[in-house]
Scaffold this motif. Structure first.
Motif, PDB file in Angstrom:
ATOM      1  N   PRO A 133       0.829  -1.208   0.000  1.00 33.72           N
ATOM      2  CA  PRO A 133       0.000   0.000   0.000  1.00 33.72           C
ATOM      3  C   PRO A 133       0.859   1.251   0.000  1.00 33.72           C
ATOM      4  N   VAL A 134       0.406   2.204  -0.760  1.00 31.34           N
ATOM      5  CA  VAL A 134       1.099   3.490  -0.836  1.00 31.34           C
ATOM      6  C   VAL A 134       0.160   4.553  -0.297  1.00 31.34           C
ATOM      7  N   SER A 135       0.669   5.366   0.583  1.00 34.16           N
ATOM      8  CA  SER A 135      -0.173   6.407   1.170  1.00 34.16           C
ATOM      9  C   SER A 135      -0.700   7.324   0.084  1.00 34.16           C
ATOM     10  N   GLU A 136      -1.977   7.608   0.151  1.00 30.59           N
ATOM     11  CA  GLU A 136      -2.565   8.573  -0.769  1.00 30.59           C
ATOM     12  C   GLU A 136      -2.940   9.850  -0.036  1.00 30.59           C
ATOM     13  N   LEU A 137      -2.418   9.989   1.188  1.00 33.54           N
ATOM     14  CA  LEU A 137      -2.693  11.169   2.007  1.00 33.54           C
ATOM     15  C   LEU A 137      -1.478  12.086   1.989  1.00 33.54           C
ATOM     16  N   LEU A 138      -1.692  13.330   1.608  1.00 33.70           N
ATOM     17  CA  LEU A 138      -0.599  14.304   1.519  1.00 33.70           C
ATOM     18  C   LEU A 138      -0.821  15.401   2.552  1.00 33.70           C
ATOM     19  N   TYR A 139       0.223  15.684   3.331  1.00 32.17           N
ATOM     20  CA  TYR A 139       0.138  16.819   4.236  1.00 32.17           C
ATOM     21  C   TYR A 139       0.510  18.072   3.444  1.00 32.17           C
ATOM     22  N   VAL A 140      -0.362  19.061   3.505  1.00 32.54           N
ATOM     23  CA  VAL A 140      -0.115  20.325   2.819  1.00 32.54           C
ATOM     24  C   VAL A 140       0.032  21.404   3.878  1.00 32.54           C
ATOM     25  N   ALA A 141       1.144  22.095   3.864  1.00 34.06           N
ATOM     26  CA  ALA A 141       1.361  23.160   4.852  1.00 34.06           C
ATOM     27  C   ALA A 141       0.368  24.286   4.628  1.00 34.06           C
ATOM     28  N   ALA A 142      -0.277  24.708   5.702  1.00 31.91           N
ATOM     29  CA  ALA A 142      -1.279  25.771   5.595  1.00 31.91           C
ATOM     30  C   ALA A 142      -0.600  27.101   5.303  1.00 31.91           C
ATOM     31  N   ALA A 143      -1.141  27.819   4.348  1.00 30.47           N
ATOM     32  CA  ALA A 143      -0.638  29.145   3.993  1.00 30.47           C
ATOM     33  C   ALA A 143      -1.651  29.777   3.066  1.00 30.47           C
ATOM     34  N   ASN A 144      -1.643  31.067   3.019  1.00 34.40           N
ATOM     35  CA  ASN A 144      -2.499  31.729   2.035  1.00 34.40           C
ATOM     36  C   ASN A 144      -2.027  31.339   0.638  1.00 34.40           C
ATOM     37  N   GLY A 145      -2.982  30.957  -0.200  1.00 36.03           N
ATOM     38  CA  GLY A 145      -2.633  30.530  -1.546  1.00 36.03           C
ATOM     39  C   GLY A 145      -2.206  29.073  -1.632  1.00 36.03           C
ATOM     40  N   MET A 146      -2.376  28.315  -0.557  1.00 33.87           N
ATOM     41  CA  MET A 146      -1.982  26.902  -0.576  1.00 33.87           C
ATOM     42  C   MET A 146      -2.736  26.156  -1.686  1.00 33.87           C
ATOM     43  N   ASP A 163      -5.551  32.044  10.080  1.00 33.57           N
ATOM     44  CA  ASP A 163      -6.550  32.072   9.012  1.00 33.57           C
ATOM     45  C   ASP A 163      -5.890  31.782   7.666  1.00 33.57           C
ATOM     46  N   VAL A 164      -6.573  31.008   6.861  1.00 40.83           N
ATOM     47  CA  VAL A 164      -6.155  30.818   5.467  1.00 40.83           C
ATOM     48  C   VAL A 164      -7.205  31.516   4.613  1.00 40.83           C
ATOM     49  N   THR A 165      -6.787  32.545   3.919  1.00 40.68           N
ATOM     50  CA  THR A 165      -7.751  33.387   3.205  1.00 40.68           C
ATOM     51  C   THR A 165      -7.898  33.013   1.732  1.00 40.68           C
ATOM     52  N   SER A 166      -7.040  32.139   1.247  1.00 41.22           N
ATOM     53  CA  SER A 166      -7.193  31.692  -0.146  1.00 41.22           C
ATOM     54  C   SER A 166      -6.499  30.348  -0.307  1.00 41.22           C
ATOM     55  N   SER A 191     -10.091  30.529  10.371  1.00 45.95           N
ATOM     56  CA  SER A 191     -10.959  30.300   9.216  1.00 45.95           C
ATOM     57  C   SER A 191     -10.161  29.638   8.097  1.00 45.95           C
ATOM     58  N   PHE A 192     -10.892  28.924   7.256  1.00 48.59           N
ATOM     59  CA  PHE A 192     -10.262  28.289   6.091  1.00 48.59           C
ATOM     60  C   PHE A 192     -11.107  28.623   4.870  1.00 48.59           C
ATOM     61  N   GLN A 193     -10.500  29.285   3.934  1.00 45.11           N
ATOM     62  CA  GLN A 193     -11.189  29.632   2.686  1.00 45.11           C
ATOM     63  C   GLN A 193     -11.016  28.491   1.702  1.00 45.11           C
ATOM     64  N   CYS A 198     -14.358  24.249  -5.069  1.00 45.54           N
ATOM     65  CA  CYS A 198     -14.963  23.256  -4.169  1.00 45.54           C
ATOM     66  C   CYS A 198     -16.386  23.678  -3.862  1.00 45.54           C
ATOM     67  N   GLN A 199     -17.334  23.056  -4.506  1.00 50.74           N
ATOM     68  CA  GLN A 199     -18.733  23.407  -4.284  1.00 50.74           C
ATOM     69  C   GLN A 199     -19.335  22.520  -3.205  1.00 50.74           C
ATOM     70  N   GLY A 200     -20.133  23.165  -2.344  1.00 47.05           N
ATOM     71  CA  GLY A 200     -20.786  22.426  -1.269  1.00 47.05           C
ATOM     72  C   GLY A 200     -19.881  22.168  -0.082  1.00 47.05           C
ATOM     73  N   ALA A 201     -18.812  22.960   0.051  1.00 50.35           N
ATOM     74  CA  ALA A 201     -17.857  22.733   1.139  1.00 50.35           C
ATOM     75  C   ALA A 201     -18.428  23.191   2.475  1.00 50.35           C
ATOM     76  N   THR A 202     -18.024  22.494   3.510  1.00 49.87           N
ATOM     77  CA  THR A 202     -18.448  22.796   4.879  1.00 49.87           C
ATOM     78  C   THR A 202     -17.356  23.611   5.566  1.00 49.87           C
TER      79      THR A 202
END
Lengths: 234, 101
Positions: A133-146, A163-166, A191-193, A198-202
């Protein structure tokens, strides 16, 4: 450096019952055709270890008028996925099958086709081992414009230190499901923008160390539709 | 990463959702349709996007539970199912409704 075929196979078709030992009719036709095919790679594209995909999976060889033929192939130990084997079919000049043999070669060298041990035809072909098995989960560092890139991963996680604004998605594969895990840090309330596509995001779970999980189906490379409301974990 | 198989369809008649052919279907509704399921693999998730051209109806088979779709032109209704046998699918959540970008 490209890995070259390391198995040389040679044979003589006039050793095969059903094919005339005295060659052809004298009109120059081949006395036999030898077809070799790589088998047992399942739904994956077969490749050679550290050398990309195999360019040719089958080969047809016209035997010489004295019945001799040769071909060069990769040994099966160097081919991914594991569990591949070769099938050689020898046909007479009418196209009728005179001999079929399935075998594996697990070391380089020169081999007489007649003496290569066949795979027992009464047994199923070798089982292709399940790839690890190969991980399909990627950690993405939070930042504006991530950016969340869907070309190699189907799940993403990030922790919000503020806050992540974009943010954005790219290279999503239409039809794939993508899951996002948005975590708060120990302070919470950030907050997370969501990406515009992404339509219908919570909204993110505002609780300290809280997590929101939501799954989307990709409509195109930068448009995702939620398949269900997001869920919160404390 | 293993990509899911996607099948895009435009309805010209009743639609067969064949689990041997795809995991995700994008279906543009040009008429009212009956959906029929077969070859679903137990344990898998299947997703259907229904792209509305306006007031088209979908009749789901009895052994597939799903909600009614959004009738508005340009709307997209998304339903994901968990297959429990080759012809039985249980929705994993309520249907979601979006608009075509």
């Amino acid at each position: 450096m490209a890995l070259k075929p390391d198995v040389h196979i040679y044979g003589k078709t006039n050793q095969v019952a059903g094919i005339a030992a005295d060659g052809v009719s004298g009109l120059g036709e081949p006395m036999a055709i030898v077809e070799i095919a790589l088998c047992g790679y399942g739904s994956q594209v077969p490749g050679v270890t550290s050398d990309g995909n195999i360019g040719r999976l089958t080969n047809s060889i016209i035997a010489a008028t004295d019945g001799t033929w040769t071909t060069d192939v990769y040994n099966n130990s160097n081919i991914t996925p594991a569990g591949t084997y070769y099938v050689v079919t020898i046909k007479d000049e009418n196209g009728d099958i005179a001999q079929v043999k399935a075998f594996r070669v697990t070391a380089g060298g020169s081999f007489d086709f007649e003496t290569i041990a066949p795979i027992d035809p009464d047994q199923p072909p070798p089982v292709i081992p399940t790839p690890p098995p190969v991980s399909e989960l990627l950690y993405v560092a939070a930042a504006n414009g991530m950016t969340f890139d869907g070309s190699d991963y189907t799940a993403f996680t990030t922790t919000l230190p503020g806050d992540v604004t974009s943010s954005a998605v790219q290279n999503m594969v239409a039809g794939n499901l993508y899951t996002f895990i948005i975590r708060q840090d120990g302070t919470g309330g950030h907050s997370f923008q969501w990406p515009a596509g992404c339509q219908g995001a919570t909204n993110a779970n505002p609780q300290a160390n809280g997590t929101a999980v939501q799954t989307f189906v990709a409509f195109d490379s930068d448009t995702l539709f939620a398949i269900a409301p997001g869920t919160y974990l404390p | 990463m293993t990509n899911r198989k996607l099948k895009r369809m435009v309805t010209t008649g009743d639609v067969i959702i064949d689990g041997y052919q795809a995991d995700t279907w994008f279906i543009s509704l040009t008429r009212n349709v009956n959906l029929n399921f077969k070859h679903m693999v137990a344990g898998r998730l299947y997703t259907i996007l229904l792209i509305q051209t306006g007031d088209k109806l979908v009749n789901w088979p009895a052994n597939v539970n799903a909600a009614s779709l959004d009738p508005r032109k340009g709307s997209i209704s998304v339903q994901t199912f968990f297959a429990s046998d080759p012809a039985t699918c249980q929705s994993i959540s309520a249907m979601t409704y979006m608009e075509k970008p």
